[in-house]
Design a protein around this motif. Structure first.
Motif, PDB file in Angstrom:
ATOM      1  N   GLY A  31      59.124 -26.902 -16.018  1.00 45.91           N
ATOM      2  CA  GLY A  31      58.010 -26.110 -16.146  1.00 45.91           C
ATOM      3  C   GLY A  31      57.226 -25.983 -17.348  1.00 45.91           C
ATOM      4  N   SER A  32      57.024 -27.572 -17.562  1.00 44.40           N
ATOM      5  CA  SER A  32      56.484 -28.064 -18.820  1.00 44.40           C
ATOM      6  C   SER A  32      55.158 -27.648 -18.998  1.00 44.40           C
ATOM      7  CB  SER A  32      56.744 -29.585 -19.097  1.00 44.40           C
ATOM      8  OG  SER A  32      56.249 -30.161 -17.872  1.00 44.40           O
ATOM      9  N   GLY A  33      54.209 -27.588 -17.753  1.00 45.70           N
ATOM     10  CA  GLY A  33      52.861 -27.296 -17.950  1.00 45.70           C
ATOM     11  C   GLY A  33      51.997 -28.256 -18.410  1.00 45.70           C
ATOM     12  N   ASP A  39      57.824 -30.761 -13.583  1.00 45.61           N
ATOM     13  CA  ASP A  39      57.110 -29.731 -13.209  1.00 45.61           C
ATOM     14  C   ASP A  39      57.115 -29.977 -11.793  1.00 45.61           C
ATOM     15  OD1 ASP A  39      54.934 -27.543 -15.300  1.00 45.61           O
ATOM     16  OD2 ASP A  39      54.678 -27.926 -12.841  1.00 45.61           O
ATOM     17  N   ASN A  40      56.447 -28.805 -10.927  1.00 42.75           N
ATOM     18  CA  ASN A  40      56.255 -28.906  -9.776  1.00 42.75           C
ATOM     19  C   ASN A  40      54.700 -29.079  -9.140  1.00 42.75           C
ATOM     20  OD1 ASN A  40      55.469 -26.482  -9.767  1.00 42.75           O
ATOM     21  ND2 ASN A  40      56.695 -25.782  -8.081  1.00 42.75           N
ATOM     22  N   ASP A  41      53.858 -29.171 -10.193  1.00 42.13           N
ATOM     23  CA  ASP A  41      52.510 -29.127 -10.040  1.00 42.13           C
ATOM     24  C   ASP A  41      52.077 -30.593 -10.145  1.00 42.13           C
ATOM     25  OD1 ASP A  41      49.593 -28.833 -10.374  1.00 42.13           O
ATOM     26  OD2 ASP A  41      49.595 -27.029 -11.382  1.00 42.13           O
ATOM     27  N   GLY A  94      59.688 -32.169 -10.207  1.00 40.75           N
ATOM     28  CA  GLY A  94      60.887 -31.499  -9.741  1.00 40.75           C
ATOM     29  C   GLY A  94      60.697 -30.109  -9.521  1.00 40.75           C
ATOM     30  N   ASP A  95      61.382 -29.414  -8.641  1.00 44.03           N
ATOM     31  CA  ASP A  95      61.220 -27.883  -8.650  1.00 44.03           C
ATOM     32  C   ASP A  95      62.514 -27.415  -9.124  1.00 44.03           C
ATOM     33  OD1 ASP A  95      60.938 -25.290  -7.411  1.00 44.03           O
ATOM     34  OD2 ASP A  95      59.231 -26.231  -6.390  1.00 44.03           O
ATOM     35  N   LEU A  96      62.323 -26.341  -9.850  1.00 42.96           N
ATOM     36  CA  LEU A  96      63.348 -25.467 -10.424  1.00 42.96           C
ATOM     37  C   LEU A  96      64.236 -24.929  -9.316  1.00 42.96           C
ATOM     38  CD1 LEU A  96      65.516 -24.241 -12.765  1.00 42.96           C
ATOM     39  CD2 LEU A  96      63.384 -22.660 -13.046  1.00 42.96           C
ATOM     40  N   ARG A  97      63.538 -24.640  -8.086  1.00 47.28           N
ATOM     41  CA  ARG A  97      64.406 -24.188  -6.974  1.00 47.28           C
ATOM     42  C   ARG A  97      65.224 -25.251  -6.096  1.00 47.28           C
ATOM     43  NH1 ARG A  97      58.874 -21.686  -4.618  1.00 47.28           N
ATOM     44  NH2 ARG A  97      58.305 -23.835  -5.622  1.00 47.28           N
ATOM     45  N   CYS A 105      60.703 -22.491 -20.341  1.00 47.96           N
ATOM     46  CA  CYS A 105      59.680 -21.563 -21.276  1.00 47.96           C
ATOM     47  C   CYS A 105      58.685 -21.275 -20.186  1.00 47.96           C
ATOM     48  CB  CYS A 105      59.085 -22.417 -22.230  1.00 47.96           C
ATOM     49  SG  CYS A 105      58.022 -21.596 -23.397  1.00 47.96           S
ATOM     50  N   GLY A 106      58.489 -19.985 -19.976  1.00 41.32           N
ATOM     51  CA  GLY A 106      57.462 -19.569 -19.126  1.00 41.32           C
ATOM     52  C   GLY A 106      57.724 -20.000 -17.422  1.00 41.32           C
ATOM     53  N   ILE A 107      58.925 -20.010 -17.136  1.00 42.63           N
ATOM     54  CA  ILE A 107      58.947 -20.477 -15.635  1.00 42.63           C
ATOM     55  C   ILE A 107      59.877 -19.537 -14.787  1.00 42.63           C
ATOM     56  CG2 ILE A 107      60.711 -22.244 -16.430  1.00 42.63           C
ATOM     57  CD1 ILE A 107      59.816 -23.814 -14.063  1.00 42.63           C
TER      58      ILE A 107
END
Ligand code: SAM
Length: 210
Positions: free
Chosen positions: A18-20, A44-46, A68-71, A97-99
């Protein structure tokens, strides 16, 4: 926290989930200022985030980008970028961080992170920054507004966020409000920015086998 992981704990490889969007003073810049050989994988998944990050880091020999996706933690652990650039026999720093507040309870965040923790070598560290449910009716409206603005977000209580460190040992000062985690002199406090009360952070170490 990155300065702590690389400068004090001796971590030389970071996986930032979720690096952003890359901005100023990114994780890899802070880490590599301390130890230039520190490898960083941003995940990140975006697709927009991934595109920007890949363009920015095209000439960087120690920083990489993974889709990738944390889910889907098992897929993260099989990802070729993650496997090629991180040595899973050596301690890692896992940054979230923030995910995690984007992962709803019904998606079972504890199980998702547990899959990642089981794969981490002993001596690894996990950093979590999470929106905090202050259990205060006075801020409930503000939380609702933030939830609406973010699209999906799950505020969690201090105890619920502690559960996301299950099996790990928190380092001092534990799970605390953002400005209270080993602040540098001059770090803004809650009085300067009341919104800083709405998230907490912690770093924990994996000392035991899965
Ligand atoms: C609030 S930003 C945090 C960015 C950065 N870590 C920071 O602290 O400044 C959250 C990031 O997590 C990503 N994200 C949200 N859900 C995700 C998921 N399930 N898997 C991977 N990345 C996700 C979003 O695309 C976004 O880039």
């Amino acid at each position: 926290m990155v300065r702590y992981l690389v400068g004090e704990a001796g971590i030389r490889q970071l996986l930032d989930i979720g690096s952003g969007l890359p901005t100023a003073e990114n994780v890899h810049e802070i880490a590599q200022q301390i130890e230039s050989a520190t490898r960083v994988v941003y995940l990140d998944n975006d697709p927009v985030v991934l595109l920007h990050a890949a363009a920015l880091l095209a000439n960087d020999k120690a920083t990489f980008v993974a889709d990738g996706d944390l889910r889907e933690p098992a897929r993260i652990l099989r990802d070729p970028v993650v496997l090629d650039h991180l040595d899973w026999d050596e301690p890692l720093g896992l940054l979230m961080c923030g995910i995690l507040h984007y992962i709803l309870d019904e998606e079972n965040p504890a199980e998702l992170v547990g899959t990642l923790y089981r794969a981490l070598p002993r001596g690894s560290y996990v950093m979590i920054h999470h929106l905090l449910d202050m259990e205060d009716p006075a801020v409930a409206t503000l939380q609702d507004q933030m939830r609406g603005g973010l699209g999906r977000a799950q505020f969690r209580t201090h105890a619920q966020i502690m559960d996301l460190f299950d099996g790990l040992e928190l380092v001092e000062p534990g799970l605390v409000l953002v400005p209270d985690w080993r602040p540098d002199p001059g770090t803004p406090g809650v009085r300067d920015h009341p919104v800083l009360q709405m998230a907490c952070v912690g770093v924990a170490r994996k000392t035991r086998k899965p």
